[in-house]
Structure formats: C-alpha cells, structure tokens
Design an enzyme around this catalytic site. Structure first.
Site, mmCIF file in Angstrom:
data_model
loop_
_atom_site.group_PDB
_atom_site.id
_atom_site.type_symbol
_atom_site.label_atom_id
_atom_site.label_comp_id
_atom_site.label_asym_id
_atom_site.label_seq_id
_atom_site.Cartn_x
_atom_site.Cartn_y
_atom_site.Cartn_z
ATOM 1 N N ASP C 16 15.313 67.107 39.198
ATOM 2 C CA ASP C 16 16.486 66.591 38.376
ATOM 3 C C ASP C 16 16.449 66.026 37.136
ATOM 4 O O ASP C 16 16.714 66.917 36.405
ATOM 5 C CB ASP C 16 17.553 65.613 39.170
ATOM 6 C CG ASP C 16 18.066 66.160 40.387
ATOM 7 O OD1 ASP C 16 17.497 67.157 41.088
ATOM 8 O OD2 ASP C 16 19.208 65.733 40.848
ATOM 9 N N ARG C 98 18.689 48.604 37.232
ATOM 10 C CA ARG C 98 19.208 49.204 36.227
ATOM 11 C C ARG C 98 19.243 48.520 35.044
ATOM 12 O O ARG C 98 18.951 49.351 33.949
ATOM 13 C CB ARG C 98 20.783 49.840 36.505
ATOM 14 C CG ARG C 98 20.957 50.486 37.879
ATOM 15 C CD ARG C 98 19.938 51.506 37.910
ATOM 16 N NE ARG C 98 20.014 52.862 38.757
ATOM 17 C CZ ARG C 98 19.163 53.675 39.340
ATOM 18 N NH1 ARG C 98 17.787 53.601 38.989
ATOM 19 N NH2 ARG C 98 19.365 54.529 40.377
ATOM 20 N N ASP C 127 25.795 54.032 38.620
ATOM 21 C CA ASP C 127 24.399 53.757 37.927
ATOM 22 C C ASP C 127 24.547 54.182 36.455
ATOM 23 O O ASP C 127 24.078 53.765 35.402
ATOM 24 C CB ASP C 127 23.644 54.606 38.542
ATOM 25 C CG ASP C 127 22.757 53.911 39.590
ATOM 26 O OD1 ASP C 127 22.906 52.737 39.686
ATOM 27 O OD2 ASP C 127 22.515 54.699 40.843
ATOM 28 N N SER C 182 21.227 61.520 48.993
ATOM 29 C CA SER C 182 20.900 60.869 47.816
ATOM 30 C C SER C 182 20.146 59.446 47.940
ATOM 31 O O SER C 182 20.674 58.411 48.228
ATOM 32 C CB SER C 182 22.116 60.701 46.865
ATOM 33 O OG SER C 182 21.943 59.969 45.668
#
Lengths: 410, 410, 410, 410
Positions: C16, C98, C127, C182
């Site tokens: 990705d 994050r 996210d 995911s």
C-alpha cells in the site's frame, strides 16, 4: 448539485436570506419552502411573507410561526435549570434558539415532503453546526445546503451586486453598510459580533447596545422584585403568574431598564477559533441569579455540586449544537430529576447593572434549618463533639502519609 | 485531658481567644504559645502581645507575624489561577486563609517543641475542619484542642462570666452585645454570619457592610483600570508593579470605593448544614473577572474547559479544608502548568458595583487571530468548506441512530 | 494539487505505501522522503530501503529509525501511569504509536526542508486523525496528503492494477488476498480489523491471533513474576533491570506464552462509527494490572480517585489523536505529579489467560498501615468512636431533608 | 444510654450478633426485634429464629425475610447498568447489600414502633457507615446503636467470655478460632478480610476461596453462554428466562465452576485507611463483561463516555454508603435513562478464569452499521473527504497556537 427537489429555508426576510432564496432557486432549480420564526426578536415577520410571495414561493410553502412560548418553555427554561453558562460568562442566547429552528425546519420538511434544508449561517461560525447537527439528528437523510460554504458571494460587494441584478430590494441601511455588526436576537438575548469588535482590546461603542441602557443611564432608584419558582422554572413575577415567554419578556423589560445583562467577551468557537462577542441578556441574567438563589435553599449540597460539576459539559453541548444528541438528553434527565424540590421565591434588587439577591424563601422545600445553623444554643439539634470524629477520620489518610514522610525524613 | 505540655494557640487578642487562652492554662495546666497573624484584616496586632504577656505568656512564646505577602502570593493567587468559586458565587475568602494559619501553627509548634495546637473555631463551622485537617496533614501526631467542642461555655453569658471571673477585660462592645455578626477578615474579604442573617429571606442591613460603599453611594463617574498579568498572576495595576499583597490591597481600595464585591448567599457547609453568609470581596471580584478575561485570549479552548470542569472540585477542596492534601496539590500542578501563557493585560471599567471588561490584550500570547475570526475575506486562512466535513462526521453517530429509529418506526 | 515540493511519507515498505509512494511522485511531481520506523512490530525494515531506492528515492531521503526505546519510554509508560483504558477495555496500542510517528515525520520534514507529509491511513479510521492532528500541532503550516481520501484506487483490484502497471512488486500473499485483516503492530500490541470481524456477532477465528497462544494452549503450570516500579514506571522484571523497550518485550514474551491479553471488542471511532477490533496486548495487560496494584498501596485515596475520574478523558484524548494537544499535556502534568511515590514491587501469577495479583510491597512508600487496618486490637492507633461523629455529620444533610419530607407527609 | 425502648437488630444468628443481642438487652434494658435477611448467602436462617426465641425475643419481633429477588432486581442490576467498579477492580458486593438491609431495618422499626436500630459492624469498616447513613436518610430521628463502638468487648477473648457467662452457645469453630477471615456473603459475592491477608505482600491461601475453584482446577473444556439483555438488565441465560436472583445464582454456579471472579486487592476505605480484601464474584464478573459488550453495540458513543466519566463517582457513592442519597438517585436517573436501547444478546466463552466475549448482537438496537464501518466499498454511505475538514477544524486551535509559538521562536 441538482438532486434537490424541495428545500426548506430558514428565512428572515432580510437581504442575506433573500439572496439565498433566489440563489437556491437558480442554483438548485428546486422548489423553496420558507420558514420564518417569531422567537421574540422584535421584528415584524409579515413582510417576510410578502417578499417570499414575490420570489414566487407558493402560499402553502410559506411558514411564519410564533414559537415564543415553545422557545422559552422547552429550551430556555430547561437550560436554566442547570445554571448553564458557557466559559464562565456566556448565557447561550443564540445557541439555545438554533435547535428549535432546526426542529421546525425538519418538521416542515416532513410536512411538505422536502428533501433538503438551508440556512444563512456562515462557514466560520457555530450556527451552521447547530442547525446541521440538529437537522441530521432529526432527519438523518436530509440534504443540507449551506450557501455560504458553497457560493462565491463571499464579499458584501458581490452579494449586493447579486441582489441588484436579481431585483432583490436593498434597503438603504445595507447600501450604507448598515449595522457594522453581525447580530442575532431572540427572547433570551441580542448578540453583536464583527467589525469594530474584531480587536479584542477595543472597547465596544456605547451606541452598539440596543436592549439595555447603560448602567450610568439607568434609574437612580433601585427596584425590588419577587420571582417565584416551581420545579426550577420561573412561574410568577411579583405574584403575577404568566406564560413562560411573557415572564422572560417582562424580565427583559426590567433588566433593560436597569442596565442589566451586558456582556463583552472572547469565546472559543466549536470550529476552532476565538471570537469576540457582545451580548445583552437582561432577563436571563436576572433569571440565572435567581435560580441559583432558590436552589441554594432547596437543593441538597451534593446534588448541587453534581450539577455544578456537569454544567460546563452541558453548556458545551448546547454551545456546540448537540441539543438533540442522546448525551444532552441523558444529562437533562438528571437535571430535571433534581428540580422537583426547587420551589419557592427569591427577592432581588435591581440597580444600575446589579442584580442583587436579598432574600430567598421556600415554604415547602427549604433545607435551611435555623435550629441547626444558629450560632446560638441549638438545644442539642447538633452535637459539636461529632465534628471531632468527622475531622479525625477525614484526616486519617493524610496523617498516615505524613507519618510515612516523617519516617523517611529520618 | 492533661497530657498536653505546650500548645500553640491561634490568638487574635480578642475576647474569645483570650478566654480560650486562660481556659487552656487552667484546663490543661500547660504552657501556651500564641500566634497572631497579620493577614491584612486591618486590626492592630501589638495589643495582642500586651494581652498575652498579661496572661503570663513568655515573650519568646509570643509570635506576631506579618504574613500578608505569603498569603496573597502563595495562597490567594494560586487559587485565582483556577478562577475558583464555590457553589457558583463564593470567592473563598475565609477558606483560603485557614491553611496558612494551620501551617504557621505547626511551624511554631515545631520551633517551640509544642505538642498541641488550639483555635477558636466553633464545632458547627468549616474553620475547625480547615485548621485541623491542615494541622494533621503537616504534623500527624499533633494534638488538637478545640475548646468550643470541649467546654461548657457555649452561651455568651457563660463566656462573659468566665472572662469576668478570670480578670479578662471585656470591652464595652462585648457587654452591649457587640457586633451582631460573626465576622472574619483578611486581605481577600470580610465575612458576616449569624443573628440577623439567620433568616435567609431577610435582607441584610446596609449598616452591616464595612469595606464597600453601596452601589448607590459609589461615585457617579466610572473609573478605568489596566491590570497586567504574568503567568496567570496579577503583577501591575495601571502600569505600576507592586508586591502581591499591595496589589490586592489596591484592588480592595478601588473596589470598595465603587461598591464592588458584596455577596449575600446561602452556602453548604462541609459539616452538613446550610448557612447564610454575606461577604465583601472587592479586590477578589475584580481579579476574578480580569483573570478570566486574560485567559480568554491566551488559553487554549480545551485547556480552559478542562480547568472549568475541574474548578468546582478544586473549590470544594479548598472550602472543605483540603489545601494541604495531595489531591489539591495534584490539581495545582495541572492548574499552574496551564498558566505559562497567561500573560497580558485587561482593561476594566468600575462603576457602581459593576466590574466591566472592556478590552484584553496580550502582545506575547494572544491566540485571538483576527485573520481567521473575521467576517471579512480572510484570504484563505480558513477554508469554509472544511466545516461541512466537520459537521458531517460529528453528526454521523446521530444519523446512524436516527436511521435505526426510522426503521423501527416502520 | 501541485504546490508540494517535497513530502515525507510514513513508509512501511509494504504494497500500500509503495503504491502511495509512486502515486505521490506521479500526482504531485514532488520529491519523496521516506520514513520507516522500528516500533517493535517485528518486521525487517531494511527491505524498505531497497524498495525506496528502486523508486528513485535519494539515499539521504531514506530514514529508517529504531524508535523502540523512545516509544516505550516517552509514550507507552507515561500513558500507563494513568491506568489508561479506552471504553473500559482497549489499551490504545495503535493510538499511542501514532503521535510518535507524527513527530518524526515533522522532524524529518524540518530536517529535509519538506513542506508536506503523507501517510497510508484511510479516510474512515482514527489513524488519519492521529497523524494529522499531530502534524498540524507540531508544524502548523505543513501540507498533509492523505491519498486514500484523494485518489480513486479505493478497491483492492484498482490498487493491484496500479501496482502492476507501475512495476511495483506484488507478493503472492497480496495476489491471493493475503491476510483478511487490516493489521497494525508495535511493541504494545497487534490489532486486527475488517473482513471476518465486520459481523460483531461472529467469533474471531483462532487462526487470526498471532502473538499469543490461546489460553487452552498455554502451559499447564502457572508462572510467578515480580515487577518493580519506580515513579510509576516499570524498571525491572524478576530483579533484572532493563531498558523500557526491553521490559515491554519481555512482558510480551511472557504474556504471549501464557495466553494473556487477547481482546475482542466493538469500539467507537472518533470519526463517528462503531468498529469491531481484536487486539493482542500481552505485555500491556500485565503492566496495567501491576501498575494498579502498586498504586493501590502507594497512592492516596483521593489522588487515586482523581486519576480514575480523569482517566476516561485522558484515554479519549489519546484515542482521538490529541497527544500533542495542550490539554493532554496539562493532564500529564497532573498524572506525572502523582507518581513520585509509586515505588515498589508487585508479585503476579500468570496462568492460561489470567494475570493474578498475589502481592504488592513498597519499602519506601506503602500507605498500608497494618496497625490501623487490623481487626485485632490496634493499641489506640484509631479511635472507633470517631466513626460515630464522622457518620453523623455525613448524614446531617440527608437527615434534614428527611425531616422535611416527614413534615410534608403529615 | 437508656432512652431506647425498642431496637431492631440486624441479626445473623451467629456468635457476634448473638452477643450483641444479649448486650443490648442488658445494657439498654430494651425490647429487641431481630431481622435476619436471606440475601443468598447460602446459610440456613431458621436457626436464627430458635436462637432469638431463646433470648426471649417475642415471636412477632422475629423477622426472617427472603429478600433475594429485591436485592438483585432493585440493587444489583441497577448498579450493573453503570458498569460499576470501585477503584478499577472491586465489584461492590458487600456495599450494595447494606442499603437493602438498612431499608428493611427501618421498615421493621416503623412497623414495630422501634426507636433504634443496631448492627454488628465494627468501628473501623465501611459497613457501619453504610448501615447508618441509610438508616438516617430513611428515618432521620432513629437512634443507632453500634456496639463495637461502645462496648469493651474489643478482643475475641472478652467476647467469648461474655458469651460463656451469658449462656450463649459457642460453636467449636469459634473456640478453635474459626475461620481466620472476616467474611461477608450474598448473591453477588463472598468477601474475605483480616488475619493472613493483613500483609498485602502475602499471597492468599488457596484454601480460603469458597465459591470458585481455582483456574487450575476448572474444567479443561470451555463453555459457551448466551446472555440476553433488556433495558440493560439480564433477562435470560441460554434462552431461559428466569427471575433476577435466579439468573445471578445461575451465573455464580457457572462462574464458580470455571474459576471466574476471584479478586485480591488493596482498597481505600471511606474511613480513611487502606485495607486488603479478597473477593469471589463469579456471576458479577461475567455480568459486567457482558453488559459492557451489549452496550458496545447499542449505546451512543458520547452517552457511553458520559457514563464512563460518571461511573467512578457513582461507585464511590455506593462504596461509601450513599445509596439512599439524593445524588445517587440523580445519577441513577441518568443511568436508567440511557438503558432503554440496551437490548440484545452477548455470547461468552468461559474457560479457566477467563470470561471471553466472542460476539454481541441486537436485532432491535444495534448501532453497528457494517455498510459504514467496512473496509470495502461502502457505496457512498460515508464520504472519506469529509474527514479532511473534520481534522482541519479540530486542528485549528492547535495550529493557531503553533503559529504563535513559531513567531515567538524567531
């Protein structure tokens, strides 16, 4: 952009929403339904009908409603049960009117088979959020058209040009720039933003204020007032029972006369910026003081503190447009539950900007017990020796900790 | 009852604590150390020394301290950083002085080798709790003697008789009943409780108030004032930097002159009863408004809201006597952390009881961004279209719920 | 769309973000800087360098950093000081990584003179919010490119086609559909979302879990463990001091072996929807229990309760991406302040999914005082009679209210 | 000490309350009414009647009530609606039974014309507070006799001697010291305190636990379970509807069998000390997980967060004995209001101490919308581009602050 068939517009009849009306017809090629609300803002509403007709709006698509009683009874009073103040100062006069308008827009959309609503709030303010969150919560599939976020008429010149070229009458005041302020009014308050106020260091001009005289100009004689409450709501002034909206109108009149309820502040908008606003909330300012006072003798301490702890959150919900949210309703359930004993009367003195509580009384629900609170002999109603144990046990955890510290110090 | 060797007494020099002094000597057969604090209450303190000497107190056991600067700098100002108000109204003038007195009592106990402290607070009030929680937290093994909870002199007659028979001089005012009120004063406020005030419905008499003129009697001309803040604390008035206690004294003078800071309320005591109190807090009332105003342009929204959410809890801690508790210190760590950007000045107008904020400015830390808040074209500083997404996502959970309701309705 | 000169991409080296890398080059015609972080996710990072070079990224624009120690020391541990859990269950494993990535992206942008950052998070998840709020807070003028919100490669087929036509190698697993989930992993946890889990009523397949054996498959013998804390942070396991990230890795190993830390829940995303997630947090699950246990003997009651009251808010801030906000920092100041006494050790038993606290001890800071808590004679350390006064005063307000009710009933 | 005419005693029939019964008769020369409650503690209650008769208690003064259904329906279930946990761990098994006992004591006092109540709780614990706050709240003028705070039988030897000399039968277990633990049991839990547990570092002995097998001894095969909820309350297990107390008993049986619900902790008592307690709450542990799970799909995010924010306060109220307070009732109004949509079923797996949620479903009220949460194409149900605006506006205040910081840095 053209899948809208019928749109309900919050229509004041003024220049901006008239331009929006026309712009909606042109841009969306859709039928427009107008909704004009009497929230006690003190303006004639019938001219809005005539204007709407001129734009070709069908008579059955023109809604002009007197919602003053609903506004005060179902929105303002429930909010005051919580002694609601945003950021320590703002009485939420604009915020509390928006959910009512949103509700009526959706009711009218349902009644007329409209699939969209529209409003004249800008893309920088809180009102767009309040209108739209309400609309989405009540009719999740509704389409919202917010012209100020879509069109290219962002400057006043372009707006006036559009009006002129479309035959929308521009009153002289608009040609001359009109009021320098962005204003909003309803029975609870009138607000001022913009222009001169955009410098937070600059004092507002005296000429700006509309509903209140200045404290300096207020009468030299004080006025006394008795407010009576039932279940936390005001029901009578000086012994005269009136409808909710009449009561608030009366308080506005009295407060305005005595220079009460002006506010000049910088607030934090939900959309992320600080903004300077000036407000006149004469009746609300009186009501807030009086409600706190009647609660002071009728509400349990811990219940009062629980309400105080939750109030800022409740205020933010209303400010941010979440009146129709489930969390606001849950908080309201708690708030309303607490008000069953909030019955009695408060005596106030109004004088040149001051709202002075001078007495409070409740025949049915006063928790003020003079036999206990007295500095005089209380005939055994309270045993002072109990306080020793109370203090010792409350201190215990701190003593244990201090003992430990003392040992460590060695 | 006789295992006390030396006791430090919070001694005002007045009748009540003089009787306590003698009673301690008689009852506990112990050495007494007196502590008299100048908190700015506006009374001569040296007479207390003469009186103590008369009771046979050794000169080295007489402590008369000017703690005004410490009081305002380390107690009042930290409290105002949180915009602290108890139950929506009370500025905690008495509450905030008690922990300082408790601390000095313990410091003196440690310095003189005393094993006990004593005070003149009654068994019904909050002050006993504040003194004693502080004392226990700072010196866990200290013995506390609270004469009002122990002795049998509960009526004024008995107290006077005890004084008379022990050669304690009774001033004329006490013979005549003296002030009808129980009072407490320091640089932050003067308070009134008792007698005439025990009926919460009765208006306080004008003659009661001492520090402020009535709004009616205040000057007809308003006065403007500039207050300058650094890290949340007041540092200058009209450009003149002063010590903390001088600043508060100056605000008291100005506020008193303009009829500012009177308060009449019913509060909930920690010991469980409601009590009516009247307060004059002229300087504090001005300071609170000004501090909120400077925060309004220098504090982040969510930080301000966090502080607002925690404030009632912080206020209750102080009211209830937990200044020296670890939870108050933890909250203070948060509060103080937030004040680093609270720098700038506030312009106020004082007029007949009103404190009106007319402007606020911060050269270094203003978060007010006129290029974004403006109603005029902002040259792209803010994209109004962002608001659509903002609203849609905030509405999503309510839309999903409303969709479900709609389905269930079918 | 083309005013970007240089963009720092959070680059994993996977399919990705490789597609994103190419798409950025094509779409924005800009220089790309890649940042690949070792957060302990257990993947080789050097292949990312080779891939980046293939895309023509300059060697000096490839950043591969081991941030494991910083991650655990400056993000995970501070969060655990608050016993942080989102919605009663989720240990925030993804959320807490994050802000570190956002910070490094901005640091690299500043170092390389980049004007934009980019990431591979979708437009539906949390996210994107966490990356972007962090980036904006640290570099307000940065441009953010979120390809998933911009491009038209929204289906997996389109993505694969784009990869193929651009010479991006597609591993077999991707051709076959790869993992149906995911996933996200770092030293604190591994998470699973999507596909099979999108039915919240369906049980997760055993084959999904990666870091932990099932409780059924865990050893039949329990294992005891001693964890040592200093100022609220774990410093040693079974007497062995290690670096922060080594400690957490060790706990992961132990927890994984004993089937500890699986979680299957439905959570509320910040963007407004509910989402089903499965998590493995073996070390964190152990750490949370142990931290609560050491606090249970070293923290004051009211401080602990204050932390508990604030924890959900603090957790939401982290979940919603506000790590770099001033309100999170203010709360952290409070939390960190409370941890100075949180020193000592906790004894745990791990067995088939269970983390059982069996003992806790603090030589220096235990507030557990056996002489007071004992059911045996305490030699006067606590006077049971104090409790009578404590109860009576705490009951007073309710007695007054009940008296009033009784009178009304008559 | 002798103005008591008739006292209602919470009487278990055991040694301690039998001694109290006799002591009350001797000390107060008053009539005694006994109340023995079946709370599901698993003991025969009829022996209490025989014993009471032996003490000369009139048959009409002996009350033995089965309150199991009332206990679970009106106390346990309402508490679980809030996911109530004290200090992160304790499920409040003892705390929640006390208000029911207090209420029955007062009801019986009113029915029999008694003017006092009495109980066997010590002066160091929480239970005295819970009994007495409840009694005072429900009958403000009641006299409370707490023998453990009054008498001189503080050591076990003195108690046994008193029993012996008064002909109170002492069972062998008491002669031998009996259980080393102070225990309390009802349908929600069984608790252990004292003796061996007074060292918080020492592991509890396996032989102490009574209701649960150890995880090690639990079956090797997991068991699946379906719990069905209506308005937040459990109504059926595996499809079988039962009464509230039967449901909880069934969960206890299942949990106990699978080693679920043991807890070993140090808690903070209301009276100020830390105390080590061990608890077995098999059914409650299952119920808590299941209730959270059903809420996870049926409750709005902000409502759930509001509940989470208030839960610690609600838990403390129950722990501290304020069930009958107005603030607990106000919170309950909010909590109950939120449960109208909490309908559906939860699938659990029980295995060796683990309660694993594997699925949750609500036909009527699921807010989980797979068309929106999906990682697959959602056909426009959610516009990913909205997220950009959402983030930008949420970031705005932080960007403005960062811009200011950047300027200051220059």
């Amino acid at each position: 952009m053209s899948d809208v068939k019928k749109v309900v517009l919050a229509y004041s009849g003024g220049l901006d929403t008239s331009v929006i009306l026309k712009w909606l017809q042109d841009t969306y090629q859709c039928e427009v339904v107008t909704f004009t609300a009497d929230l006690g803002q003190g303006e004639e509403l019938e001219p809005a009908r005539a204007k709407a007709l001129k734009f070709g709006i069908k008579p059955e698509n023109i809604f002009i409603d007197d919602v003053r009683e609903e506004f005060v009874r179902d929105f303002v009073f429930p909010m005051f049960r919580a002694n609601t103040v945003y950021e320590g100062e703002y009485l939420l006069g604009t915020s509390i009117a928006r959910p009512l308008i949103a509700k009526r827009l959706i009711e009218i959309a349902n009644a007329t088979g409209a699939d969209a609503i529209s409003h004249g709030a800008t893309g920088k303010g809180n009102d767009q959020v309040r209108f739209e969150l309400g609309a989405y919560a009540l009719k999740p599939g509704v389409k919202v058209i917010a012209p100020w976020r879509e069109w290219d008429l962002l400057s006043r010149e372009k707006l006036l040009a559009y009006a002129e070229s479309n035959g929308i009458p521009i009153e002289m005041k608009h040609r001359n720039g009109g009021s320098p302020y962005s204003m909003d009014a309803n029975l609870l308050h009138i607000s001022f933003e913009g222009r001169h106020l955009e410098d937070p260091a600059a004092e507002a001009e005296e000429s700006m204020w509309r509903w209140t005289v200045s404290p300096e100009a207020a009468p030299d004689a004080a006025q006394y007032l008795d407010l009576e409450f039932e279940k936390g709501d005001l029901v009578a002034i000086d012994g005269v029972r009136m409808k909710a909206h009449e009561l608030l109108a009366k308080l506005n009149e009295l407060g305005g006369k005595h220079g009460i309820g002006r506010l000049d502040l910088v607030e934090n908008r939900y959309v992320g910026m600080k903004s300077r606003g000036c407000y006149e909330t004469p009746g609300g300012t009186i009501l807030l003081r009086a409600h706190r006072a009647i609660e002071s003798i009728t509400l349990d301490r811990e219940v009062a503190h629980l309400k105080d702890d939750l109030m800022p959150r409740y205020a933010s919900l209303i400010y941010n447009g979440y009146w129709w949210s489930p969390e606001r309703r849950a908080l309201q359930a708690l708030i309303d539950h607490t008000q069953s004993t909030v019955n009695g009367s408060v005596r106030l003195k109004l004088y040149k900007g001051n709202v002075i509580v001078v007495g409070r009384d409740s025949k049915s629900d006063s928790l003020f017990d003079p036999t206990i609170a007295t500095f005089e002999d209380d005939a055994g109603a309270y045993d002072q020796k109990d306080a020793g144990g109370f203090i010792k046990l409350n201190a215990l955890r701190m003593r244990i900790a201090a003992n430990l510290q003392a040992k460590k110090g060695k």
